[in-house]
Design a protein around this motif. Sequence first.
Motif: not given
Lengths: 231, 323
Positions: A21, A54-58
Amino acid sequence: MRFFGRIKDIQPAGIDGVIIYFSGDTLTDKNDAVQALARGLRAQRLTWLKSLIAGYDSLLVLFDLQRADVHLVYRTLKNTQPREAGADEHSHYELPVWYGAPSANDIAVVSEKTGLSEDEVIATHLRQQYRVFTVGFSPGFAYMGETSESLSCPRLESPRKKVPAGAVAIADRQTAVYPNESPGGWNLLGLCPLPLFKADGSQPITLRAGDTVNFVQVDEATFRELADKHG
Amino acid sequence: MAEITLLNSGLQTLVVDAGRQPQAQEIGFCASGAVDLLSFELVNWLCANPLDTPALECIGEVVFSVSHAMEIAVGGPAVSVQQNGDEVSAWQSINLAAGDTVTVSPRRLGTKSYIGLGGVLDLPAIKGSKTIVTREGVGGIHNDGKSLQKDDTLPVAVHSIQAMRELEAHEIPDYTLETPLDVVVGYQQARFDNWQQQLFFASEYTVSNDINRMGYRLTGQAIEVEPEEMYSEGINCGAIQFPPDGQPIVMLADRQTLGGYPKIGCVADYDIYRLAQAVPGDVVTFRAIDADNARGKWLLWHRLEELIFDSHPNSSHPETEQR
């Protein structure tokens, strides 16, 4: 950039996964850090690396259990230099949009929610270059952002059962194109004629995290021409 | 080319394999593949196939016939097999003659039976997989994601009949649920306070009717988690997520790639097959394990599986195709 400092937390994500994160002042900042680390990891061509989601913030790192364990992953993360995007690493797309197409038109609703005129809604959406933060939910569904604060717009109170394939939509400070017909609660602005998903896996446009997108306004005739050509 | 014709497709029959290339998840394609990978690999081994060869995953009683002589193998929890009406054993290679009819019936409704085929199904592969993904409308005879129906025929390039293989009694998978499912804690576990974590690991959960290849919804002691806005993030197989009602959902092969519910951790890879074979009303429990111990158990588990695969004197080791 002192990179490891951008990492807020690292947690196990299953037996063969680690999720990282990132911190940052804005969502774009956080996502920058996600992308930079993903590029830094890819550049090393690690034999044990299976996938980087990839996530938004992870960033979810999936590894080959035969070749790596969490300690090797941590050590690698520590020694990985983040990388700025190389010129050929990400694609830029110009996606045509028939704004106000009858089957995908919430522009009046958006105008009401934002206080912008209908023309300003379209102009504001067109003005900016967007970045793909992450791709998921369904194949080819790219979460792009951030839209201008003035266009920030909550989701519909009750989601639609059917959003048509190609619908260009906004929600909060994000924008997306629905790759195929599905339920959805975003506000629709129009239709994009280029297929982002095909069942045979041959979609002409494959949006990936880190790619950039501009929307270009087209009229109905051009929309139909493009839709025929790419159908 | 040989053909398999479905005379009864049961409640659901799908083509499955080891799933897509893992990188396909980066562009939103779900992992897919067999939900019970252990049984899937074993029936392939029994057919002398590479372990990731497409096979059939069936719920309910399934009947099919074959146009040419070929080898098959059937596995799954308490499954009975009939060849032209005569009982034959599961967990062994079965040589079929042209025109033979096979009936596969599991004792408990809802378990998955796997039918390994001695050959390769000629079907479209998307992102390295021939698995039918109904949710995405991908895969299958018309590449539209429809599950197989009665009277469907599947073309298969059969390989020559190999030496007979069978599993010894102790090599047959143990599907029982008495032992807790191992959970590698992680993800948002810090947001679950200690007491809630203890409650989760001490409670029994019942498999609900709301289960499919995407995930298993369980019911039991609700678990509270500190509410905090979170962004969608990558979901690994076995992830245990808690929507606002506090009832756990365990994510499986056809899970969406991203999700935004808090997760306490993931069911360890080697225990997922047991959960995937559980049916509504079954009771499961969980126990925490750290990532190092879980990897150790995984390596041992794989070593045991390799011992089975290496045990056959007349066989070459089936190599898993590199993807």
